[in-house]
Design an enzyme around this catalytic site. Structure first.
Site, short mmCIF file in Angstrom:
data_model
loop_
_atom_site.label_atom_id
_atom_site.label_comp_id
_atom_site.label_asym_id
_atom_site.label_seq_id
_atom_site.Cartn_x
_atom_site.Cartn_y
_atom_site.Cartn_z
CB SER A 1 -0.92 -0.10 1.22
OG SER A 1 -1.92 0.86 1.17
CG ASP B 1 -6.61 -3.62 -3.12
OD1 ASP B 1 -7.37 -2.87 -2.49
OD2 ASP B 1 -5.40 -3.74 -2.86
CG HIS C 1 -5.61 -2.71 0.45
ND1 HIS C 1 -4.84 -2.43 -0.66
CD2 HIS C 1 -5.13 -1.92 1.44
CE1 HIS C 1 -3.94 -1.50 -0.35
NE2 HIS C 1 -4.09 -1.18 0.92
#
Ligand SMILES: *[C@@H]1O[C@H](CO)[C@@H](O)[C@H](O)[C@H]1NC(C)=O
Ligand SMILES: *[C@@H]1O[C@H](CO)[C@@H](O)[C@H](O)[C@H]1NC(C)=O
Length: 251
Positions: free
Chosen positions: A117, A201, A229
């Site tokens: 991320s 995601d 995610h």
């Protein structure tokens, strides 16, 4: 279509069984003779925003069991790092724990650096400063700026990246981020780079991941099917299999 998906699941399960069997065997082999240090790698894991080193616990157990070393970093004001977001008005301070760790490595030591991320920004920064200490970089559903895709373009393209991911942090200015994330072909570009795409995601969407891959092409793209995610929580074994492959391929 559904039969195909079902067979794929079965295949995946079989492959995982083989991998686990293999790991058990490696475990036994290690009991009798020490593993060659050349074969063992050091994975350095960098979390996304809102998270901390804790988010990697499943994966860390797997990595350790395979004889590789692993360190999970808490960026500033994250996890058990006790700074508050208001104490880190510049993104360089946010990255500092990772940069300190990289500095502390002995000169001839190389690591595989992994960012999830927003952690992608931190590892991009480390690649620019310490290319000679990184054998490969792995971006997992991560923000992936590069020499051909600057952070300011990246943060503007999708509100999810800029708001959801940055919410708990001080909102760094465009100028601050652009200054801190000047990425060159010479340094950043010299590090082998793998992107692991999680295809379901909802935070960093598949479209956005592909958009980054197209504008800043990595050496390799791996896809993890059916993953949200938090890949390292929902698909730790699949991710681990990719890590083993990366450890073997890049040194
Ligand atoms: C693992 O990495 C840490 C941090 O660099 C280091 O202190 C430790 O000695 C390493 N462990 C092994 C077994 O190499
Ligand atoms: C980022 O890239 C865009 C598009 O290539 C460019 O217009 C912009 O000036 C760049 N920004 C910085 C800070 O380099």
């Amino acid at each position: 279509m559904s039969i195909y998906a079902c067979q794929k699941e079965k295949m995946m399960f079989l492959i995982l069984c083989f991998v686990l069997l293999f790991l058990v065997q490696v475990g036994y082999a290690k009991g009798s003779e020490k593993q060659s240090p050349k074969l063992s790698k050091h994975f350095v894991l960098v979390h996304g925003s809102c998270h901390g080193a804790w988010s990697w616990y499943k994966l860390m157990a797997l990595i350790r069991s395979s004889g590789h070393n692993v360190t999970a970093i808490d960026l500033a004001a994250s996890g058990i790092n006790n700074q508050q977001p208001r104490d880190i008005p510049s993104i360089s301070q946010y990255f500092k724990p990772l940069m300190n760790f990289m500095t502390s490595l002995p000169p001839n030591k190389k690591v595989v650096i992994v960012g999830h991320s927003l952690g992608g920004l931190a590892i991009a920064r480390a690649m620019e400063t310490f290319p000679e200490k990184i054998s490969a970089s792995v971006f997992i559903s991560a923000a992936m700026p590069g020499p051909t895709l600057n952070v300011s373009t990246l943060m503007k393209v999708d509100l999810a990246l800029a708001t959801t991911l940055m919410r708990p942090l001080y909102l760094y200015t465009d100028e601050d981020m652009s200054k801190e994330l000047k990425l060159s072909h010479k340094n950043y570009g010299s590090v082998s780079r793998v992107f692991i795409l999680s295809n379901e995601d909802k935070v960093v969407t598949r479209d956005l991941q592909e958009w980054m891959i197209e504008r800043n092409p990595p050496d390799e793209v791996e896809v993890i099917e059916g993953s949200d995610h938090m890949v390292m929580m929902s698909k730790p074994v699949e991710l681990f299999v990719h890590f083993l492959h990366i450890a073997k391929k890049y040194y």
